[in-house]
Design an enzyme around this catalytic site. Structure first.
Site, PDB file in Angstrom:
ATOM      1  N   CYS A  93       9.124 -60.488  76.923  1.00 10.29           N
ATOM      2  CA  CYS A  93       8.865 -59.816  75.406  1.00 10.29           C
ATOM      3  C   CYS A  93       9.577 -60.924  74.914  1.00 10.29           C
ATOM      4  O   CYS A  93      10.299 -60.864  74.893  1.00 10.29           O
ATOM      5  CB  CYS A  93       9.199 -58.204  75.398  1.00 10.29           C
ATOM      6  SG  CYS A  93       8.093 -57.477  74.113  1.00 10.29           S
ATOM      7  N   CYS A  94       8.019 -61.600  74.355  1.00 11.35           N
ATOM      8  CA  CYS A  94       9.015 -62.490  72.849  1.00 11.35           C
ATOM      9  C   CYS A  94       8.223 -62.039  71.464  1.00 11.35           C
ATOM     10  O   CYS A  94       7.311 -60.498  71.688  1.00 11.35           O
ATOM     11  CB  CYS A  94       8.933 -63.998  73.423  1.00 11.35           C
ATOM     12  SG  CYS A  94       6.928 -64.645  73.327  1.00 11.35           S
ATOM     13  N   SER A  95       8.426 -62.876  70.554  1.00 11.39           N
ATOM     14  CA  SER A  95       7.498 -62.414  69.251  1.00 11.39           C
ATOM     15  C   SER A  95       5.376 -62.343  69.606  1.00 11.39           C
ATOM     16  O   SER A  95       5.651 -61.052  68.956  1.00 11.39           O
ATOM     17  CB  SER A  95       7.868 -63.402  68.094  1.00 11.39           C
ATOM     18  OG  SER A  95       9.535 -63.248  68.096  1.00 11.39           O
TER      19      SER A  95
END
Length: 109
Positions: free
Chosen positions: A7-9
């Site tokens: 999960c990232c931006s």
């Protein structure tokens, strides 16, 4: 099969790392499903996975995301910044697998 969520931006910067992790898993003969999502998709996606790893840009959300997974025995941890930056798929894969193993042991107890 191991199911790992990154999960990232926006889910973009982790997609290269997903490929590196998949390559490392193939070399080890491991069956994996690894996908990258933006943090906006966290709520609808996390329950399909055994572990969630956070990109450095969203690790500030660790506590709030961990609270969402609390009752489901799904660990949420940030990816080591150096491993992330150097795209060390083997190291990140090993970290994810260790978290899954620890969660499984906890579930047995």
């Amino acid at each position: 099969m191991y199911r790992i969520m990154l999960c990232c931006s926006a889910g973009m910067s982790t997609s290269m790392l997903v490929r590196k992790m998949e390559e490392a898993a193939a070399q080890q003969g491991l069956a994996v499903e690894i996908n990258a999502f933006g943090v906006a998709e966290f709520d609808e996606q996390f329950s399909r996975y055994q572990v969630v790893l956070l990109g450095p840009q969203v690790k500030y959300m660790l506590q709030s995301l961990t609270e969402k997974t609390a009752g489901q025995n799904i660990p949420v941890q940030p990816i080591d910044m150096m491993d992330y930056g150097m795209q060390r798929g083997d190291k990140v894969l090993d970290f994810a697998l260790s978290l899954i193993a620890a969660a499984n042991e906890k579930a047995v107890l």
